[in-house]
Scaffold this active site. Structure first.
Site, PDB file in Angstrom:
ATOM      1  N   GLY A 124      28.643  26.016  27.377  1.00 25.90           N
ATOM      2  CA  GLY A 124      27.797  24.832  27.289  1.00 25.90           C
ATOM      3  C   GLY A 124      26.489  25.149  26.585  1.00 25.90           C
ATOM      4  N   GLY A 126      22.261  23.448  25.680  1.00 30.78           N
ATOM      5  CA  GLY A 126      21.198  22.491  25.980  1.00 30.78           C
ATOM      6  C   GLY A 126      19.885  23.003  25.440  1.00 30.78           C
ATOM      7  N   GLY A 127      18.803  22.485  25.978  1.00 29.70           N
ATOM      8  CA  GLY A 127      17.483  22.860  25.487  1.00 29.70           C
ATOM      9  C   GLY A 127      17.162  24.328  25.681  1.00 29.70           C
ATOM     10  N   MET A 128      17.847  24.997  26.628  1.00 35.07           N
ATOM     11  CA  MET A 128      17.579  26.403  26.910  1.00 35.07           C
ATOM     12  C   MET A 128      18.453  27.344  26.087  1.00 35.07           C
ATOM     13  SD  MET A 128      15.195  26.536  29.212  1.00 35.07           S
ATOM     14  CE  MET A 128      14.493  25.601  30.569  1.00 35.07           C
ATOM     15  N   LYS A 146      23.756  34.398  27.157  1.00 36.24           N
ATOM     16  CA  LYS A 146      22.966  33.212  26.814  1.00 36.24           C
ATOM     17  C   LYS A 146      22.244  33.505  25.513  1.00 36.24           C
ATOM     18  CE  LYS A 146      21.574  30.177  29.329  1.00 36.24           C
ATOM     19  NZ  LYS A 146      21.344  28.738  29.508  1.00 36.24           N
ATOM     20  N   GLU A 195      25.203  38.137  34.703  1.00 36.19           N
ATOM     21  CA  GLU A 195      26.339  38.035  35.611  1.00 36.19           C
ATOM     22  C   GLU A 195      27.102  36.735  35.320  1.00 36.19           C
ATOM     23  OE1 GLU A 195      26.808  37.356  40.468  1.00 36.19           O
ATOM     24  OE2 GLU A 195      24.831  37.523  39.537  1.00 36.19           O
ATOM     25  N   VAL A 197      29.299  33.811  36.727  1.00 31.26           N
ATOM     26  CA  VAL A 197      29.606  33.153  37.995  1.00 31.26           C
ATOM     27  C   VAL A 197      30.799  32.230  37.761  1.00 31.26           C
ATOM     28  CG1 VAL A 197      28.764  31.664  39.850  1.00 31.26           C
ATOM     29  CG2 VAL A 197      27.195  33.280  38.728  1.00 31.26           C
ATOM     30  N   ASP A 239      12.113  25.174  36.558  1.00 31.52           N
ATOM     31  CA  ASP A 239      13.126  24.211  36.096  1.00 31.52           C
ATOM     32  C   ASP A 239      14.294  24.145  37.086  1.00 31.52           C
ATOM     33  OD1 ASP A 239      14.095  22.261  34.385  1.00 31.52           O
ATOM     34  OD2 ASP A 239      15.165  23.693  33.109  1.00 31.52           O
ATOM     35  N   PRO A 242      20.037  20.635  39.438  1.00 34.36           N
ATOM     36  CA  PRO A 242      21.439  20.945  39.767  1.00 34.36           C
ATOM     37  C   PRO A 242      22.153  21.776  38.703  1.00 34.36           C
ATOM     38  CG  PRO A 242      20.940  18.692  40.395  1.00 34.36           C
ATOM     39  CD  PRO A 242      19.740  19.190  39.635  1.00 34.36           C
TER      40      PRO A 242
END
Length: 353
Positions: A124, A126-128, A146, A195, A197, A239, A242
């Protein structure tokens, strides 16, 4: 930024990071420091060049935030023997850009940049940044990588902070925090190796209607423990939402993306309002002081955000406007109403401390 790219010893980089942190803390406390007070502590010409580069960029950035328009000539006059360093640093500042649209790298491109990884699937974006499931060949273990947006590497303040902030995140060792194994940059791409998950994030669980109030009450203490641990280490998440709470196959909760909001600059209100749709969604979980762009946002902002998440876990709704207490929505102990309401106090001093 050329000074920063020299292979300085770790001890030197740590001294530079400590000096920059002292400089930033002074500015944020409303007591700006003079660069000269810190560069004199450098123990070698290479260390001085790197430290001066970073302090110039920070000074330039904070003065702009204060409404000033720093002039390069002033810096040249203050540091006549460092003309080359000053010129490069100020030029970088003047041409620094904010993160733009994130261009996802292909699997083939990622495997070229990270030959020690076998990229398995895209998780996925997004902004990060973007996340990928991968196998670390040397250890034969599943990991998550990431990739941060390429544009952030062109932002001077981000590049200066990365090593210091990432080192702090990698030190977090808690069963309910996603572990950071490695961090760095390669070919201009900043990354975290973390890690993996195997499970779902809390957003998916809430939307699927699979979360009962009793299960929420089991999860929240673990989140509190993780936040308490991180805050004790001086790390604020900024931040909590959910999407950043992962649940593994056994139902164990883990908080992800610690500190990335600060690292990417998204705690700034102006940037948040003009950022990606995912960042816009975060506004609903932000503490009032974050919305106001307060410089001294602390751990109590995380407590507020956790209160929003707790309310949503219990009721399936967000506490917006004149909202009803949780016990009016679902069958729970009314004493929990006071807990939720205290976390959602507008004044930080009125929340749990």
């Amino acid at each position: 930024m050329s000074s920063r790219h020299k292979k300085l010893p770790v001890a030197v980089l740590e001294r530079i990071d400590d000096a920059c942190l002292e400089f930033e803390n002074a500015w944020q406390a409303g007591r700006p420091m003079e660069i000269e007070a810190l560069v004199t502590k450098a123990e070698s010409p290479a260390e001085r060049d790197a430290l001066l580069t970073e302090l110039l960029a920070l000074d330039f950035d904070y003065r702009r935030k204060r409404g000033e328009e720093p002039e390069s000539g002033v810096y040249r006059e203050r540091f006549p023997d460092d003309a080359g360093v000053v010129e490069r640093a100020i030029n970088d500042c003047q041409h620094a850009t904010r993160p733009g649209r994130f261009e996802l790298p292909t699997t083939e491109d990622l495997e070229k940049r990270f030959p020690e990884l076998e990229i398995i699937e895209f998780l996925g974006a997004g902004g990060m940044g973007a996340g990928y499931k991968a196998r670390q060949k040397s250890l034969d273990r599943l990991v998550a990588i990431k990739i941060l947006p390429d544009e952030v590497g062109k932002n001077v303040k981000f590049a200066l902070r990365f090593t210091r902030e990432a080192r702090a995140l990698a030190r977090l060792n808690h069963p309910h925090i996603v572990a950071v194994y490695e961090f760095g940059s390669t070919e201009g791409t900043y990354y975290f190796l973390m890690e993996f998950v195997d499970g779902s994030n809390l957003r998916e669980v809430i939307q699927a209607g699979r979360l009962k109030p009793q299960e929420a009450l089991k999860i929240v203490p673990h989140l509190c423990d993780a936040l308490q641990y991180a805050h004790d280490q001086g790390v604020v998440h900024r931040d909590i939402k959910p999407e950043n709470i992962l649940l593994d196959k056994s139902g164990r909760a883990k908080i992800a993306d610690f500190g990335l909001s600060r690292l990417l600059g998204n705690e700034n209100h102006d940037q948040t309002l003009t950022g990606s749709h995912q960042v816009m969604g975060t506004l609903r979980y932000m503490a009032p002081e974050q919305m106001q762009g307060a410089h001294l946002v602390d751990h109590r902002a995380d407590i507020y955000s956790l209160g929003v998440v707790f309310y949503e876990m219990l009721t399936g709704e967000l506490p917006m406007g004149h909202f009803a207490v949780p016990s009016k929505k679902v069958h729970i102990d009314v004493r929990l109403d006071d807990v939720v309401l205290r976390t959602l106090e507008k004044e930080p001093r009125r929340r749990y401390q």
